[in-house]
Design a protein around this motif. Structure first.
Motif, short mmCIF file in Angstrom:
data_model
loop_
_atom_site.label_atom_id
_atom_site.label_comp_id
_atom_site.label_asym_id
_atom_site.label_seq_id
_atom_site.Cartn_x
_atom_site.Cartn_y
_atom_site.Cartn_z
N ARG A 1 0.84 -1.32 0.01
CA ARG A 1 -0.03 0.03 0.19
C ARG A 1 0.80 1.29 0.02
O ARG A 1 0.32 2.50 -0.42
CB ARG A 1 -0.96 0.00 1.11
CG ARG A 1 -0.24 0.11 2.64
CD ARG A 1 -1.30 -0.41 3.63
NE ARG A 1 -0.76 -0.24 4.78
CZ ARG A 1 -0.87 0.71 5.97
NH1 ARG A 1 -1.76 1.69 5.44
NH2 ARG A 1 -0.47 0.71 7.05
N PHE A 2 2.17 1.21 0.42
CA PHE A 2 3.15 2.44 0.36
C PHE A 2 3.87 2.52 -0.95
O PHE A 2 4.51 3.46 -1.37
CB PHE A 2 4.09 2.19 1.37
CG PHE A 2 3.38 2.25 2.75
CD1 PHE A 2 2.86 3.43 3.34
CD2 PHE A 2 3.36 1.07 3.56
CE1 PHE A 2 2.30 3.28 4.64
CE2 PHE A 2 2.88 1.00 4.86
CZ PHE A 2 2.25 2.06 5.48
N ALA B 1 5.45 6.04 8.30
CA ALA B 1 5.12 5.81 6.52
C ALA B 1 3.57 6.28 6.63
O ALA B 1 2.82 5.86 7.11
CB ALA B 1 5.49 4.57 6.28
N GLU C 1 1.55 13.07 -17.99
CA GLU C 1 0.81 14.20 -17.89
C GLU C 1 0.26 14.87 -19.12
O GLU C 1 -0.69 15.40 -19.19
CB GLU C 1 1.51 15.12 -16.94
CG GLU C 1 1.75 14.80 -15.46
CD GLU C 1 2.74 15.50 -14.84
OE1 GLU C 1 3.06 16.61 -15.32
OE2 GLU C 1 3.17 15.15 -13.76
N ARG D 1 3.69 3.17 -10.10
CA ARG D 1 2.56 3.99 -9.57
C ARG D 1 2.10 4.84 -10.65
O ARG D 1 0.85 5.06 -10.55
CB ARG D 1 3.35 4.49 -8.22
CG ARG D 1 3.05 3.91 -6.91
CD ARG D 1 3.48 4.71 -5.82
NE ARG D 1 2.34 5.89 -5.91
CZ ARG D 1 2.83 7.19 -5.25
NH1 ARG D 1 4.08 7.26 -4.85
NH2 ARG D 1 1.68 7.94 -5.17
N ILE E 1 9.04 0.22 3.41
CA ILE E 1 9.16 0.89 4.45
C ILE E 1 10.00 0.46 5.54
O ILE E 1 9.72 -0.64 6.09
CB ILE E 1 7.80 1.26 5.07
CG1 ILE E 1 6.79 1.60 3.83
CG2 ILE E 1 7.92 2.15 6.22
CD1 ILE E 1 7.31 2.99 3.53
N ARG F 1 5.90 13.02 -16.72
CA ARG F 1 5.69 14.32 -17.80
C ARG F 1 4.92 13.84 -19.01
O ARG F 1 3.99 14.43 -19.33
CB ARG F 1 6.96 15.04 -18.03
CG ARG F 1 7.79 15.75 -16.93
CD ARG F 1 6.81 16.92 -16.55
NE ARG F 1 7.42 17.05 -15.20
CZ ARG F 1 7.04 16.57 -13.88
NH1 ARG F 1 6.05 15.77 -13.85
NH2 ARG F 1 7.77 16.95 -12.85
N ARG G 1 -0.89 11.69 -7.36
CA ARG G 1 0.58 12.18 -7.86
C ARG G 1 0.48 13.65 -8.13
O ARG G 1 -0.66 14.27 -8.41
CB ARG G 1 0.92 11.48 -9.33
CG ARG G 1 2.03 12.01 -9.95
CD ARG G 1 2.36 10.88 -11.00
NE ARG G 1 1.00 10.49 -11.75
CZ ARG G 1 0.58 10.81 -12.89
NH1 ARG G 1 1.46 11.88 -13.45
NH2 ARG G 1 -0.30 10.36 -13.65
N LYS G 2 1.28 14.32 -7.99
CA LYS G 2 1.48 15.78 -7.96
C LYS G 2 1.88 16.09 -9.46
O LYS G 2 2.90 15.25 -10.13
CB LYS G 2 2.91 16.46 -6.95
CG LYS G 2 2.48 16.34 -5.67
CD LYS G 2 3.63 17.26 -5.04
CE LYS G 2 3.53 17.05 -3.52
NZ LYS G 2 4.93 16.13 -3.28
N ARG G 3 1.16 17.05 -9.96
CA ARG G 3 1.49 17.05 -11.38
C ARG G 3 2.36 18.43 -11.40
O ARG G 3 2.16 19.48 -10.88
CB ARG G 3 0.18 17.19 -11.98
CG ARG G 3 -0.57 15.88 -12.15
CD ARG G 3 -1.95 16.21 -12.46
NE ARG G 3 -2.76 14.96 -12.12
CZ ARG G 3 -2.81 14.03 -12.88
NH1 ARG G 3 -2.36 13.97 -14.11
NH2 ARG G 3 -3.17 12.60 -12.63
N VAL H 1 0.70 6.51 3.57
CA VAL H 1 0.29 5.80 2.11
C VAL H 1 0.18 7.27 1.07
O VAL H 1 -0.35 8.21 1.47
CB VAL H 1 -1.13 5.24 1.96
CG1 VAL H 1 -1.51 4.82 1.05
CG2 VAL H 1 -1.09 4.25 3.27
N PRO H 2 0.95 6.93 0.05
CA PRO H 2 0.91 8.16 -0.87
C PRO H 2 -0.15 8.57 -1.32
O PRO H 2 -1.16 7.65 -1.74
CB PRO H 2 2.03 7.50 -1.88
CG PRO H 2 2.09 6.25 -1.73
CD PRO H 2 1.78 5.68 -0.37
N GLY H 3 -0.42 9.77 -1.64
CA GLY H 3 -1.63 10.42 -2.05
C GLY H 3 -1.45 10.54 -3.59
O GLY H 3 -0.49 9.85 -3.99
#
Lengths: 362, 225
Positions: free
Chosen positions: A44-45, B215, A246, A183, A49, A243, B221-223, B217-219
């Motif tokens: 989930r990470f 830790a 995106e 991811r 970790i 990129r 993605r930043k764009r 949990v990742p949010g």
């Protein structure tokens, strides 16, 4: 007094990342290889970790010891030596294996060897039934280690006391880049197998992603090598993939996920194999051993085989269960150190998170 | 019965005790003041202590480990050591809450005249603490909180010394005699031996971390676009 034995019985413990491994060898004979992984807890990470891995090691190490001894049908009293990964690796994770190994040494009075994790990935190739099947490591040996934590090219003049680092990643490890790109593409963790599967359906030439540290200013020439001739960088590649994705999204187009995966994988594997073969040629290396979890990657194996064959270099690939982190590799290398008359580490050493490959055993 | 006790919740220490039907006594100890070198010093310390005492592992009746709370990596080194020794020697293993060691010291010195608190450094401006009755019976804890959440009682242990001014300002007292006391394996062993003599049971060797890993949990993605 323990005299160097012809085929010492050695138990090895590995806990440098998220695998708790206990292996037992007799010389070059593999008796058992028990691995317990905390990978599921990291899913989930999207990455390992350290604290979660360390907690898992604490609960896994004694059951792994018990199982390994049972499977091998040996008792602690039978052992000639105990070995443990002292580094490189995650500090808290290494600590658990080191403390367990030291406790075994206290309890049994057996000599304890502190073993380099990276060189152990090479040492595992010596086991019977492996790619070398018990014959000595070739002269002019190199190793390409590719995993979630490592991307290195080594020259191995002598497995127990003469190993040199030729090149390494200056930022992310290749496997780490796979996890991060997975991811970005919405794929599962670990990213390596997920991207490898999807890439089979994509066009590796669809998008030209950058090959890190391949510009002339980094490469230099054989006579005047640049500062990163055999080094890797995957951080920029990961950003380039982000990129690219995106841009598709900004244009309102569907992301061609398979093409992106295939093109990313090609960029990684192309630069890794090109630099490894170049390092072999320029250092007179005629046999190259592939190790680490990413050695299971189908495209890396294929391209490494193709390029080493073209360059007249023998490629040595241990089976997948011995490529990923395990205790047998620690025991296998320690057995070599014992047979070479190497000195045990004693009980006082500290784990070394950045133990250099020049330090095969502490 | 001979007991080997290990605690690495703060400093690294080990002790060899002899526990009888009426009393227990400490035969040998090892301790370091350093809180950051447990993996280096603990095993050599235990070997030397047992060698000097002439006690081989086979003669032990029990291996005890402090189970914290304490900084994670250090805490694990003691528990991993104790678990592996117990496995290798095929001896029973049990765990004891580490703050009980300081409570034992306070009560044994006759310094407990009321309910009291034992506190050790949890780093990050927090304390590990537990509350005890004057006879040493634990009433609550272990907890991990800011010092401001401690009850207005005498507070003992090295954690008290670290925040003495603040604790005194909020109505606690910090007796000088125990303001730097850390849990030791010797006191922990005496405390556990008393529990056993009273017919009580000891816990298993599971660590008391009290905090999850940091830790996140990742949010999404930043764009950049």
């Amino acid at each position: 007094m323990n005299l160097p034995s012809a085929a010492p019985l050695v138990l090895g413990i590995e806990s440098s990342c998220d695998e708790t491994g206990v292996g037992i060898v007799r010389g070059t004979e593999l008796l058992t290889n028990t691995v317990s992984s905390s990978m599921e807890e990291h899913v989930r990470f999207g990455g390992v970790i350290p604290e979660i891995a360390s907690r898992a090691h604490l609960d896994a190490v004694v059951p792994a010891l018990r199982r390994a001894l049972d499977e091998a049908g040996v008792s602690l009293e039978d052992l000639d030596a105990i070995a443990v990964t002292s580094g490189p690796g995650l500090a808290g994770a290494l600590m658990v294996g080191v403390c367990a190994a030291k406790a075994l040494a206290v309890a049994t009075g057996k000599p304890l060897y502190a073993i380099n994790h990276l060189v152990a990935h090479v040492g595992v190739g010596l086991l019977d039934g492996g790619p070398l099947d018990g014959r000595d490591l070739p002269e002019n040996l190199g190793a390409l280690l590719v995993s979630g934590g490592h991307t290195e090219i080594l020259r191995v003049k002598h497995i127990t006391d003469d190993v040199e680092l030729l090149g390494a990643t200056i930022d992310d490890a290749a496997g780490e880049a796979y996890d991060k790109v997975a991811r970005i593409l919405g794929l599962s963790y670990p990213g390596g197998p997920a991207i490898d599967r999807l890439a089979a359906e994509g066009d590796p030439k669809a998008i030209r992603f950058p090959r890190g540290l391949t510009q002339p200013k980094y490469m230099g020439t054989p006579e005047q090598p640049g500062p990163h001739r055999f080094d890797f960088s995957f951080s920029g590649l990961k950003t380039a993939v982000a990129r690219c994705v995106e841009q598709y999204e900004a244009r309102g187009e569907a992301v061609p996920v398979a093409d992106v995966a295939a093109s990313f994988q090609e960029a990684v594997v192309d630069v890794i194999t090109a630099k490894a073969v170049l390092a072999c040629r320029e250092h007179g290396i005629t046999s190259l051993l592939l190790g680490g979890g990413v050695a299971a990657n189908s495209r890396l194996r294929a391209l490494a085989a193709e390029r080493t064959a073209a360059a007249g270099i023998e490629l040595i690939v241990p089976k997948p269960s011995l490529c990923t982190d395990n205790g047998a590799m620690v025991a296998a290398l320690a057995a070599q150190v014992v047979m070479a008359g190497g000195r045990p580490a004693g009980l006082g050493f500290a784990p070394d998170t950045s133990q250099p490959v020049t330090s095969v055993s502490l | 019965m001979l007991i080997l006790t290990i605690d690495t919740s703060a400093i690294a220490s080990a002790a060899l005790l002899s526990a009888g039907d009426d009393a227990a006594e400490v035969l040998a100890t090892f301790a370091t003041e350093d809180t950051r070198s447990h993996a280096e010093v603990l095993a050599p310390g235990i070997r030397r202590m047992l060698d000097d005492a002439g006690v081989p592992g086979a003669r032990l009746g029990l291996v005890l480990t402090g189970v914290g709370p304490g900084p994670f990596t250090g805490l694990r080194s003691g528990i991993a050591t104790a678990r592996t020794l117990a496995f290798a020697w095929d001896k029973p293993l049990a765990g004891v809450m580490s703050l009980d060691a300081v409570a034992w010291d306070v009560v044994a010195a006759g310094a407990a005249v009321s309910d009291f608190v034992v506190a050790t450094d949890a780093r990050r401006k927090e304390l590990y603490w537990a509350q005890y009755a004057a006879d040493g019976t634990r009433q609550s804890g272990p907890h991990v909180t800011a010092p401001s959440e401690l009850p207005a009682l005498p507070v003992h242990g090295a954690g008290a010394g670290l925040y003495a001014q603040q604790l005194e300002a909020q109505g606690s007292s910090v007796p000088e005699a125990f303001a730097r006391t850390q849990p030791t394996a010797a006191s922990l062993g005496l405390s556990a031996a008393a529990v056993l003599r009273g017919g009580g049971r000891l816990a298993d060797s599971s660590p008391l971390y009290l905090r999850e890993s940091d830790a996140q949990v990742p949010g999404p993605r930043k764009r950049a676009l």
